[in-house]
Enzyme design. Structure first.
Site, short mmCIF file in Angstrom:
data_model
loop_
_atom_site.label_atom_id
_atom_site.label_comp_id
_atom_site.label_asym_id
_atom_site.label_seq_id
_atom_site.Cartn_x
_atom_site.Cartn_y
_atom_site.Cartn_z
N ALA A 270 30.51 -41.75 22.27
CA ALA A 270 31.60 -42.61 21.81
C ALA A 270 32.43 -41.98 20.69
CB ALA A 270 31.06 -43.95 21.33
N TRP A 407 11.38 -53.61 17.83
CA TRP A 407 10.69 -52.32 17.82
C TRP A 407 9.17 -52.55 17.78
CZ3 TRP A 407 7.17 -49.55 15.00
CH2 TRP A 407 7.10 -48.18 15.27
#
Length: 554
Positions: A270, A407
């Site tokens: 990006a 996570w």
């Protein structure tokens, strides 16, 4: 445990079972071993794209990355745990970051996509096919000049570069064609990393083989001595390039650790490209799932802006909700905390860094008109006091703030975020708008992104960029959207300007058309389309043992 150890500790489902649960018929699968497959998407031809589209983006990252992909995966698993039918659409990892600084792109902890080592290393060969198509075009271009140059190509105005999927600064600028007449015409040349190739962008924005061929044919590779563009179609290269990409255009199906279906397809960065997975994969996710979760690269000023202003404009997508990922360590970084202290609590630094988060949030809500929830991706050392600072500031802008623990806990840690996203999707339909209309001149489109999204005071074009701007307009490319290549670490073109800088000028040093992809690339600051390896590349820690078990990817 490391990410790869966690991933290896989970028994994946055979990919046919993942496909069946997602409503994909077995005859539409092309198996690549037991746990990954490509999809023939013809079975979806008449199926409506019913799903709610959820975009996951982030604040301006630190060099370590902030867990946007991890949050995307954990959110999807969380949605599945609360009874929702969900399909994920992600980008494929590039070998450059895997062997360089950032690492792979399959999530982390208990929110991962598997088989993670396969996905991070070659996968189904899509990037190799894209690089081969790119370099076939380069070879045909140079061969045309060598064989008489009937198109009268000016060798000094060749714009097409070769590509390799590796960080290699040595290849940024080279001289090719040396060794005498039989070895080509000597000229300056260079390589881009494969993810920055226009072929990558074309594959990601095409909606099928026919569109792929048309886009490939439009790629501008050079200018003739009259100053007119020369295309891949002029070189009669598009058909052979499309043949190389016949399998690469098919999306890849894998799964999360919790067996949620994931489409991993396409992989432009990006900061130097448009940063989104393929239109085809997103359409498939919208057709198969009631919720389609996708992510865009780096911060919202880069990936989300390009997702919204380029991909949504081209494909007709409109997000139903946005998740803006933040971390307290990133806010500490933007608040001036030393790099070796980012894991240590510092409410003062968090408060100083909050303007970065708030600008991204305001942009998504006010520039694009989208509903947003902020997900604070939890790290060791985070404190309730710091989270409360973020929650209060975000709340003042009318957005919810969720403590995300995907996570450590996978989908269970994403359930609260999942419920918040469902609430947004069930609300009033967003009044989505672009940052600029198609009718604006190129320089004003760049100015709109720079001023409305980045917070710049204005834009400055170098003399060379102004010359290129005039050429682009003369050749009919003035109506295209813009893809701004910029550092990911700052809203500005200076990576050292953290938080939410103001009063700066964005400097555009080069403009080039990606006519096949359908946008004009504006390179700013010192951004390069071929990264280099760091002082200690991750490759030094990657190994394989006698049994074939890989270690060190994370």
């Amino acid at each position: 445990m490391t990410d790869i150890e966690i991933a290896k500790g989970v028994k994946p489902l055979e990919i046919e079972k993942v496909a069946a649960a997602a409503g994909i018929p077995e005859q539409s699968l092309e198996l690549y071993g037991r746990y990954k497959a490509k999809l023939n998407t013809g079975f979806l031809k008449d199926r409506p794209q019913k799903g709610k589209l959820i975009l996951v983006t982030a604040i301006s990252p630190t060099p370590a990355g902030e867990g946007k992909t991890t949050t995307t995966i954990g959110l999807a698993d969380g949605l599945r745990r609360i009874g929702k039918n969900v399909v994920v659409a992600l980008r494929e990892p590039s070998l450059g970051p895997v062997f360089g600084l950032k690492g792979g792109a399959t999530g982390g902890g208990y929110a991962q996509v598997i088989p993670m080592e396969d996905i991070n290393l070659h996968f189904t060969g899509d990037f190799h096919a894209i690089g081969a198509a790119n370099n076939l075009l380069a070879a045909m271009l140079d061969n045309h000049i060598q064989q008489g140059n009937s198109l009268d190509i000016d060798p000094r105005r060749i714009t097409w570069r070769r590509a390799v999927d590796m960080n290699d600064r040595q290849l940024r600028n080279i001289v090719s064609g040396l060794g005498g007449r039989s070895n080509g015409v000597p000229r300056e040349d260079g390589f881009d990393i494969t993810v920055a190739s226009e072929v990558m962008a074309v594959l990601c924005l095409a909606d099928g083989i026919a569109d792929l061929k048309n886009r490939l044919a439009r790629i501008v590779v050079a200018y003739n001595r009259k100053g007119e563009p020369v295309t891949a179609g002029d070189l009669r290269a598009a058909g052979a390039m499309a043949a190389l990409l016949k399998d690469a255009i098919k999306p890849n199906l894998v799964q999360t650790l919790e067996h949620t279906p994931v489409l991993v397809h396409g992989g432009p960065f990006a900061n130097i490209a448009h940063g989104c997975n393929s239109v085809i994969a997103t359409r498939v996710a919208l057709a198969l799932g009631d919720y389609a979760v996708t992510e865009a690269g780096f911060g919202a000023d880069l990936g989300a802006e390009k997702f919204l202003d380029i991909k949504c404009r081209a494909a007709g997508f409109a997000p139903d909700a946005v998740v803006l990922v933040a971390t307290l360590r990133a806010l500490r970084h933007h608040g001036g905390a030393p790099k070796d202290c980012l894991q240590q609590p510092s409410p003062e630094a968090v408060e100083r860094g909050l303007p970065n988060l708030l600008r991204h949030l305001k942009n998504l809500k006010e520039v694009y008109g989208l509903p947003v929830v902020v997900a604070v991706n939890r790290f060791p050392g985070d404190t309730p006091e710091e989270f409360s600072l973020v929650e209060r500031a975000v709340g003042e802008l009318g957005a919810a703030c969720i403590d995300s623990d995907v996570w450590a806990n996978g989908g269970r840690g994403g359930e609260a975020l999942a419920r918040a996203v469902v609430e947004l999707c069930d609300g009033e339909k967003p009044n989505f708008s672009f940052a600029y209309p198609d009718s604006l001149p190129l320089e004003e489109k760049i100015g709109a992104v720079a001023c409305r999204v980045y917070g710049a005071e204005g834009v400055e074009f170098t003399a060379e960029a102004m010359r290129q701007l005039r050429t682009l307009k003369k050749n009919g490319f003035g109506g295209l959207p813009v893809c701004i290549a910029k550092t990911q670490y700052s809203f500005s073109d200076d990576p050292k300007k953290l938080a939410a800088p103001e009063g700066f000028t964005l400097t555009v040093r080069e403009l080039k058309v990606s006519a096949g992809a359908g946008f004009v690339v504006a390179l700013t600051g010192d951004i390069m389309t071929m990264p280099g390896l760091p002082r200690v590349p991750a490759a030094e820690g990657i190994d394989i043992d006698d049994s074939g078990s890989i270690s060190g990817i994370f």
